[in-house]
Design a protein around this motif. Structure first.
Motif: not given
Ligand SMILES: Nc1nc2c(ncn2[C@@H]2O[C@@H]3COP(=O)(O)O[C@H]4[C@@H](O)[C@H](n5cnc6c(=O)[nH]c(N)nc65)O[C@@H]4COP(=O)(O)O[C@H]3[C@H]2O)c(=O)[nH]1
Length: 894
Positions: A567-571, A589-594, A618-632
């Motif tokens: 994800a980082e590499q893609l960003i 890019a904003s990335i969401g991961i499941a 997107k909410q976190l300010g874009r240009d980042t990725f988020s996992f669906h699972h919170d801990e991860m």
């Protein structure tokens, strides 16, 4: 020659006439013919001679003669007996001259007389007949019948004609008896007279005619054709059942009717009958015979039947019409077959499908124009050659074997096949092969019908692309990704592995579109697609999910970190500027991961989860990725932040080195100092190395960090030396990547040179595990360090499984017993045993031994007793900043 029946009829008619006349004459005495013969002169038959004359006259064919004789007889009776006898003889002679058998009997049934012909007919002499009854001259069955008939005649009087049989010399003959009663002048019946007409031959002739008729009838019935015979006036005289059935006339009284009359009887056939009549007329007037015509008759079911009708008119000698023979042959099946053949020929020539007909061995017999058009081969090129010339070579033997098997079993094969045109071009065909069999069921031909499906194939491929690929970017579309994801999930379920679904949305794409126009937007999407494709592994799938959204499927994911890295590499890739017609544009890019199976069990729920995570990015300010699972997601973000922080720390100098002294267990003197890295983060405070060194090793940041540590440690050690302090060797921790990357020995040499620290004042601590990891490389680096004069210590000794002999071979100076073994000493028996063994072996091999983590005196005492050289631990000093260590060192008495 047989006598014709009408001659018999005439004779019979004449006899009847004469019998009638004799009957008239017999009513007078003048009818008596006395003296005609002995018999004839019998007094009780006075009228007989007259009657007999009449009968005889009939056979002589002259009524006039008989009349004359009768008149003469009458006159003779008057003349006297002599004359009468003479006349009797004369009359007998006349009777005998008659060729037909004649007899006469009295009322009791006794023969009174007969002529020669009668005797000859019966094969008896007159004496065997005259005076006898029928029982004596005829067989019993016939005699009984004759007698019954005679009696009936005598009772009824008059005449009698009947058919019977007579036993003659030549056997039984069919005859007609003509009999009449003989009455005297008083009207009393005195007997009967009869003549016999042999009709055996006539009957045989009649039978022959009947037989012939039967044969004829059987013959015309046996013919499959409808047969009619009409008379000259067009009346139906003869037909067979086929003909009657044709006009539904079975059981009807059609005989003698004309076509017009039959048309009234069967109005539904009136047009056909009229047509027949018209053609009859044509035949009558035709000079060419037989006359042929095609006529149509509809059967009761409304089916049209075609007849090939042949007519032969028969004329009498005077040219008048005698009769008309009509033979109608049903040619419906032939006409249909001909029609089909004509249609087939038309189809063969005009169809756009190529057709080839081969013999049973595959030799081409005929091809149609479309065949030539498609294959490029003219008929002359291929006729007589095997169909093999059309093969492309694309199909193996097995393919053709399967084809022949199907043809044999089902009589037909259909499928797609690649063949070669005359030009050599290979192209796809849709081919149907049919088997043609002869009457005995043997394969006689094969018919191949094919169409060139190149264009369809191209269109199919195009459609396939359109259906599964995004035309702008060439990436798989949502549908195809769905398929691939399903397959990936299936595989993951089987192998128990994980799958990551990443949804990537371009930040700021709308701005590009709005400001630079859609073509620029399209170009940006193409560039982004290329970058995504390039950044991912072969086995990963990327698709355009819609608009500026892309989806990525990563299979066989074992670590969340690996996904974060991707994800980082893609960003990072997305963040690179794009030149859009001279406008250097940046998007992020904003990335969401499941992750499957944790975030969803199927494609739909995984995509939904990735979508939710993407909105969080997107909410976190874009240009980042988020996992669906919170801990991860949290861990990944922390990790990212830490990595970011480490980079910054390196740039901004936020690392510090702390130092912990190592003391000789016997003398208590400082023999060295270990440099321990600290990170002073503004947010986190002082971060211990175990929290960030693994990440620094993973990201490779350990290489520049390690270089800084080495330089800093050498620099400070030099400064302490310069300050007149003796810290012993400075031990610096070196991580595996530093050695693996290569060039470490050069870095060490350069740093020593730069700082001016003697190589002997430096000790490199390498963990046992990193030594084993890339043994050859480690061996080479260690050798180079030894060359330089740098000391080498094995950190955490006891945690790996390296052989001491191997370490000796590497010229290791010192082993550090890991804190783990020291911690529970002296109480823990097994740790004590290990520690003892390590110390004993090290001593025997000549290694110095340092014990780590010595916190209490008892541990120090024990280690000393066991022969351990030196120790490091809180018992002596905790790690401290360089300045503090210098002070600590300066404060020591030694
Ligand atoms: N509980 C206890 N702990 C004691 C005692 N005496 C020393 N220690 C701790 O033991 C660790 C000794 O370092 P190490 O085994 O090389 O283990 C080091 C070393 O492997 C690694 N490290 C530290 N600095 C560097 C560095 O510059 N480069 C590399 N690659 N690794 C480093 O981080 C590890 C941890 O370092 P520190 O947190 O500084 O932890 C140090 C030290 O503070 C004691 O009596 N009781």
């Amino acid at each position: 020659m047989h006598r014709r029946w009408w001659v018999d009829a005439l004779v019979f008619a004449g006899m009847l006439l004469l019998l009638y006349l004799s009957f008239l004459l017999g009513k007078t005495d003048s009818m008596a013919i006395p003296g005609a013969s002995e018999v004839l002169t019998e007094p009780h038959v006075p009228a007989l001679s007259g009657a007999m004359l009449c009968v005889l006259g009939a056979f002589l064919g002259g009524g006039a003669l008989v009349l004359m004789l009768a008149v003469r007889g009458e006159r003779a009776a008057r003349v006297g007996d002599a004359a009468r006898r003479e006349r009797g003889r004369f009359l007998q002679a006349v009777l005998d001259a008659i060729p037909a058998p004649v007899f006469y009997k009295d009322v009791s049934g006794r023969y009174l007389g007969c002529n020669n012909a009668f005797g000859e007919f019966l094969g008896r002499s007159k004496t065997e007949i005259i005076g006898r009854t029928v029982y004596e001259v005829a067989p019993a069955d016939l005699a009984t019948a004759y007698e019954q008939r005679d009696r009936a005649l005598l009772d009824a009087r008059g005449r009698q004609v009947y058919e019977t049989q007579v036993e003659t010399q030549a056997g039984r003959r069919d005859v007609i008896f003509y009999k009449a009663t003989i009455a005297g002048p008083d009207g009393e019946v005195h007997g009967l007279v009869g003549t016999v007409l042999d009709i055996t031959e006539r009957k045989e002739a009649e039978e022959r005619v009947r037989e012939s008729e039967r044969r004829m009838s059987a013959l015309i019935e046996a013919l499959p054709d409808a047969i009619f015979f009409k008379d000259g006036a067009g009346r139906w005289l003869v037909t067979n059942q086929r003909a009657q059935a044709l006009f539904n006339l079975r059981g009807e009284k059609w005989f003698g009717m004309t076509d017009r009359e039959l048309g009234l009887l069967r109005p539904e056939y009136a047009p056909a009958l009229q047509q027949c009549l018209d053609n009859d007329e044509v035949a009558w007037n035709s000079e060419e015979l037989p006359c042929h015509s095609i006529e149509v008759v509809n059967d009761p079911a409304g089916e049209r039947h075609y007849f090939d009708v042949t007519r032969i008119p028969i004329r009498r000698g005077d040219g008048s019409r005698d009769g008309l023979v009509i033979v109608g042959r049903d040619v419906t099946a032939r006409r249909i077959a001909e029609e089909r053949l004509r249609q087939a020929a038309t189809v063969f020539d005009n169809t756009i499908e190529g057709i080839s007909i081969t013999d049973e061995s595959g030799i081409i017999l005929s091809v149609n124009p479309a065949f030539s058009l498609i294959t490029g081969y003219d008929e002359i090129d291929v006729v007589g050659r095997h169909t093999r010339i059309l093969q492309s070579g694309r199909h193996d033997r097995e393919y053709y074997r399967a084809m022949w098997k199907t043809l044999k079993e089902r009589g037909q094969w259909q499928g797609e096949i690649w063949n070669r045109r005359k030009t050599g071009e290979v192209y796809p065909q849709w081919l149907t092969i049919g088997v043609v069999k002869d009457d005995e069921g043997r394969v006689s031909n094969y018919v191949a019908v094919f169409s060139d499906i190149s264009q369809i194939k191209d269109a199919e491929t195009q459609l396939e692309r359109l259906a599964h690929y995004d035309p702008l970017t060439g990436l798989p579309n949502r549908a195809l990704l769905g398929d691939r994801l399903e397959h990936a999930l299936d595989r993951a379920r089987r192998t128990g592995s994980s799958v990551a679904v990443l949804l990537l949305d371009l930040d700021g794409f709308k701005n590009v579109n709005d400001s630079l126009g859609h073509p620029a937007g399209d170009r940006l999407l193409q560039v982004v697609s290329e970058r995504l494709r390039a950044a991912l592994r072969e086995e990963d799938s990327v698709c355009r999910f819609g608009g500026d959204e892309f989806a990525i499927v990563l299979e066989d994911i074992s670590l969340g970190e690996a996904v974060s890295e991707t994800a980082e590499q893609l960003i990072a890739e997305m963040a690179l500027p794009v030149d859009l017609d001279g406008h250097l544009t940046r998007v992020s890019a904003s990335i969401g991961i499941a992750i499957f199976p944790r975030d969803g069990a199927d494609a739909t729920s995984l995509i939904k989860a990735a979508d939710t995570a993407m909105y969080r990015s997107k909410q976190l300010g874009r240009d980042t990725f988020s996992f669906h699972h919170d801990e991860m997601a949290l861990a990944a973000r922390r990790r990212l932040e830490m990595e970011h922080g480490l980079r910054q720390a390196l740039e901004q100098g936020s690392f510090e080195l702390w130092y912990q002294p190592q003391l000789d267990l016997c003398s208590g003197r400082v023999i060295g100092v270990e440099a321990l890295l600290r990170w002073r983060d503004p947010a986190r405070g002082l971060v211990p190395p175990l929290e960030f060194i693994p990440l620094a090793e993973e990201t490779g940041l350990i290489v520049p960090i390690g270089a800084w540590v080495l330089r800093q440690a050498c620099r400070e050690a030099r400064s302490w030396l310069d300050a007149g302090l003796n810290p012993g060797r400075v031990a610096v921790n070196v991580a595996a990547p530093q050695i693996e990357r290569g060039g470490f020995e050069q870095v060490v040499a350069r740093v020593l040179e730069e700082t001016g620290l003697p190589a002997a004042a430096l000790e490199v601590e390498i963990t046992e595990s990193s030594l084993l990891h890339n043994a050859d490389n480690a061996k080479r680096v260690i050798a180079a360090l030894r060359e330089l004069g740098v000391g080498l210590a094995i950190d955490d000794f006891g945690t790996g499984y390296s052989s001491l002999a191997y370490l000796k071979h590497l010229a290791v100076h010192r082993l550090k017993i890991d804190r783990e073994f020291v911690r529970d000493l002296p109480g823990d028996g097994s740790n004590l045993a290990i520690t003892r063994a390590v110390i004993a072996l090290s001593r025997s091999l000549g290694f110095a031994v340092v014990a780590e983590g010595v916190e209490v005196q008892a541990q120090a005492d024990l280690l000393r007793r066991e022969g351990c050289d030196s120790a490091q631990g809180f018992l002596y000093a905790k790690p401290m900043p360089g300045a503090d260590f210098a002070n600590w060192l300066a404060a020591r008495p030694d």
